[in-house]
Design a protein around this motif. Sequence first.
Motif, mmCIF file in Angstrom:
data_model
loop_
_atom_site.group_PDB
_atom_site.id
_atom_site.type_symbol
_atom_site.label_atom_id
_atom_site.label_comp_id
_atom_site.label_asym_id
_atom_site.label_seq_id
_atom_site.Cartn_x
_atom_site.Cartn_y
_atom_site.Cartn_z
ATOM 1 N N GLN A 298 6.305 -10.647 -36.346
ATOM 2 C CA GLN A 298 7.162 -9.679 -35.463
ATOM 3 C C GLN A 298 8.337 -10.298 -35.179
ATOM 4 O O GLN A 298 9.461 -9.696 -34.987
ATOM 5 C CB GLN A 298 6.310 -9.643 -34.155
ATOM 6 C CG GLN A 298 5.095 -8.670 -34.271
ATOM 7 C CD GLN A 298 4.138 -8.621 -32.979
ATOM 8 O OE1 GLN A 298 3.915 -9.787 -32.399
ATOM 9 N NE2 GLN A 298 3.707 -7.356 -32.242
ATOM 10 N N LEU A 299 8.410 -11.911 -35.041
ATOM 11 C CA LEU A 299 9.606 -12.420 -34.808
ATOM 12 C C LEU A 299 10.654 -12.278 -35.825
ATOM 13 O O LEU A 299 11.681 -12.560 -35.557
ATOM 14 C CB LEU A 299 9.399 -13.547 -34.274
ATOM 15 C CG LEU A 299 8.838 -14.053 -32.574
ATOM 16 C CD1 LEU A 299 8.764 -15.497 -32.660
ATOM 17 C CD2 LEU A 299 10.069 -13.399 -31.810
ATOM 18 N N LEU A 300 10.317 -12.071 -37.019
ATOM 19 C CA LEU A 300 11.206 -12.027 -38.097
ATOM 20 C C LEU A 300 12.383 -11.059 -37.922
ATOM 21 O O LEU A 300 13.570 -11.281 -38.123
ATOM 22 C CB LEU A 300 10.578 -11.737 -39.592
ATOM 23 C CG LEU A 300 9.633 -12.611 -40.047
ATOM 24 C CD1 LEU A 300 8.968 -12.059 -41.315
ATOM 25 C CD2 LEU A 300 10.463 -13.914 -40.252
ATOM 26 N N SER A 301 12.127 -10.021 -37.133
ATOM 27 C CA SER A 301 13.406 -8.914 -36.851
ATOM 28 C C SER A 301 13.357 -8.651 -35.345
ATOM 29 O O SER A 301 13.674 -7.651 -35.045
ATOM 30 C CB SER A 301 12.735 -7.710 -37.742
ATOM 31 O OG SER A 301 11.630 -7.360 -37.403
ATOM 32 N N LEU A 302 12.854 -9.358 -34.488
ATOM 33 C CA LEU A 302 12.705 -8.847 -33.014
ATOM 34 C C LEU A 302 14.149 -9.048 -32.736
ATOM 35 O O LEU A 302 14.547 -10.121 -32.534
ATOM 36 C CB LEU A 302 11.687 -9.752 -32.205
ATOM 37 C CG LEU A 302 11.669 -9.314 -30.752
ATOM 38 C CD1 LEU A 302 11.010 -7.844 -30.570
ATOM 39 C CD2 LEU A 302 10.786 -10.466 -29.939
ATOM 40 N N ASP A 303 14.740 -8.038 -32.163
ATOM 41 C CA ASP A 303 16.042 -8.216 -31.575
ATOM 42 C C ASP A 303 15.978 -7.840 -30.077
ATOM 43 O O ASP A 303 14.861 -7.787 -29.411
ATOM 44 C CB ASP A 303 17.135 -7.459 -32.204
ATOM 45 C CG ASP A 303 17.008 -5.878 -31.822
ATOM 46 O OD1 ASP A 303 16.184 -5.546 -30.938
ATOM 47 O OD2 ASP A 303 17.643 -5.040 -32.647
ATOM 48 N N VAL A 304 17.142 -8.081 -29.287
ATOM 49 C CA VAL A 304 17.385 -8.041 -27.873
ATOM 50 C C VAL A 304 16.897 -6.748 -27.300
ATOM 51 O O VAL A 304 15.974 -6.581 -26.315
ATOM 52 C CB VAL A 304 18.772 -8.234 -27.356
ATOM 53 C CG1 VAL A 304 18.922 -7.914 -25.957
ATOM 54 C CG2 VAL A 304 18.986 -9.719 -27.789
ATOM 55 N N VAL A 305 17.275 -5.744 -28.034
ATOM 56 C CA VAL A 305 16.817 -4.255 -27.388
ATOM 57 C C VAL A 305 15.565 -4.073 -27.549
ATOM 58 O O VAL A 305 14.745 -3.561 -26.726
ATOM 59 C CB VAL A 305 17.666 -3.229 -28.289
ATOM 60 C CG1 VAL A 305 16.992 -1.804 -27.839
ATOM 61 C CG2 VAL A 305 19.266 -3.192 -28.100
ATOM 62 N N GLN A 306 14.601 -4.458 -28.835
ATOM 63 C CA GLN A 306 13.268 -4.399 -29.023
ATOM 64 C C GLN A 306 12.631 -5.178 -27.925
ATOM 65 O O GLN A 306 11.366 -4.785 -27.225
ATOM 66 C CB GLN A 306 12.947 -4.813 -30.321
ATOM 67 C CG GLN A 306 13.448 -3.853 -31.538
ATOM 68 C CD GLN A 306 13.252 -4.321 -32.653
ATOM 69 O OE1 GLN A 306 13.244 -5.623 -33.150
ATOM 70 N NE2 GLN A 306 13.180 -3.558 -33.783
ATOM 71 N N LEU A 307 13.062 -6.376 -27.442
ATOM 72 C CA LEU A 307 12.438 -7.358 -26.380
ATOM 73 C C LEU A 307 12.553 -6.754 -25.119
ATOM 74 O O LEU A 307 11.639 -6.697 -24.454
ATOM 75 C CB LEU A 307 13.334 -8.666 -26.496
ATOM 76 C CG LEU A 307 12.518 -9.541 -25.540
ATOM 77 C CD1 LEU A 307 11.074 -10.003 -25.773
ATOM 78 C CD2 LEU A 307 13.270 -10.839 -25.330
ATOM 79 N N TRP A 308 13.763 -6.014 -24.936
ATOM 80 C CA TRP A 308 14.141 -5.239 -23.549
ATOM 81 C C TRP A 308 13.097 -4.278 -23.440
ATOM 82 O O TRP A 308 12.498 -3.789 -22.373
ATOM 83 C CB TRP A 308 15.502 -4.716 -23.559
ATOM 84 C CG TRP A 308 15.681 -3.634 -22.448
ATOM 85 C CD1 TRP A 308 15.805 -2.355 -22.680
ATOM 86 C CD2 TRP A 308 15.689 -3.862 -21.301
ATOM 87 N NE1 TRP A 308 16.126 -1.708 -21.640
ATOM 88 C CE2 TRP A 308 16.273 -2.711 -20.567
ATOM 89 C CE3 TRP A 308 15.815 -5.143 -20.206
ATOM 90 C CZ2 TRP A 308 16.339 -2.524 -19.078
ATOM 91 C CZ3 TRP A 308 16.274 -5.081 -18.744
ATOM 92 C CH2 TRP A 308 16.479 -3.639 -18.294
ATOM 93 N N GLN A 309 12.938 -3.153 -24.629
ATOM 94 C CA GLN A 309 12.031 -2.320 -24.464
ATOM 95 C C GLN A 309 10.299 -2.546 -24.239
ATOM 96 O O GLN A 309 9.696 -2.182 -23.399
ATOM 97 C CB GLN A 309 12.083 -1.496 -25.612
ATOM 98 C CG GLN A 309 13.212 -0.727 -25.748
ATOM 99 C CD GLN A 309 13.556 -0.064 -27.065
ATOM 100 O OE1 GLN A 309 13.188 -0.217 -28.113
ATOM 101 N NE2 GLN A 309 14.702 0.822 -27.155
ATOM 102 N N HIS A 310 10.307 -3.718 -24.961
ATOM 103 C CA HIS A 310 8.788 -4.148 -24.805
ATOM 104 C C HIS A 310 8.512 -4.968 -23.392
ATOM 105 O O HIS A 310 7.427 -4.568 -22.864
ATOM 106 C CB HIS A 310 8.590 -5.402 -25.766
ATOM 107 C CG HIS A 310 7.210 -6.077 -25.960
ATOM 108 N ND1 HIS A 310 6.052 -5.604 -26.781
ATOM 109 C CD2 HIS A 310 6.883 -7.351 -25.213
ATOM 110 C CE1 HIS A 310 5.324 -6.348 -26.437
ATOM 111 N NE2 HIS A 310 5.603 -7.415 -25.753
#
Lengths: 160, 81
Positions: free
Chosen positions: B28-40
């Motif tokens: 999951q961390l290979l492509s996790l960006d700021v926007v995805q983390l914000w949504q999560h």
Amino acid sequence: MSSSTAKITTTSVRKIMIVEESFDPLKTQADYQRESMSGKTDYGATANFVGTMRDFNEGDDVLSMTLEHYPAMTSKQLNEIVDQACSKWPIQNTLIVHRVGEIFPAESIVLVSVWSAHRNAAFDGCRYIMEALKHQAPFWKKEALIAGDTRWVAENTKGE
Amino acid sequence: MTIKVLYFASLREEIGRANDQFQFSEEQLLSLDVVQLWQHATGKTSFPEQLLVAINQEYKDQKALINDGDEVAFFPPVTGG
């Protein structure tokens, strides 16, 4: 040494203080100057900026304010801002003091003091640090209004 | 793989907490960006225009990738001084 040949360094002397109690800006400045510049005779200019809490904002009477910050990032950002200023002007010493916690009208919020051989670097460096602090340092103000409600200050104005 | 997320000021009040800690797989961390983390982290689908982001106390944009052990902070425009 003239200002044009003065050494510009990003490792200049500085002190950054985040304080929870009311402070006297000019006494703090004088104490720091005594402690850090004792014996020095090569500075000819000191610029001080003091930000003070007003009792009005956006047309409303303000009773008090609470300042919050992100401690680990605050000191990192302020150090970077001082580094930027020191790369632009021959600054010898910098002091930044910023209040956090509950603060009342007429109390000092921030002090920026810059020492240099000549006034241009002191004035310009002080203004640069203050403007950068306003837009980069992670502090937030929440106002308590006389009318009884509270609100977060939405954003700082540009260089007013 | 642990990511710490911090919220400040009006955003902290809106979300109702000051921080979160999330576990992600290596994949999951290979492509996790700021926007995805914000949504999560917040369950919000949109990323507010004025929202600021810092990773390990340095400003980053919303395309920045997240790495294991990062401290990610979300906050509104700063109002010090």
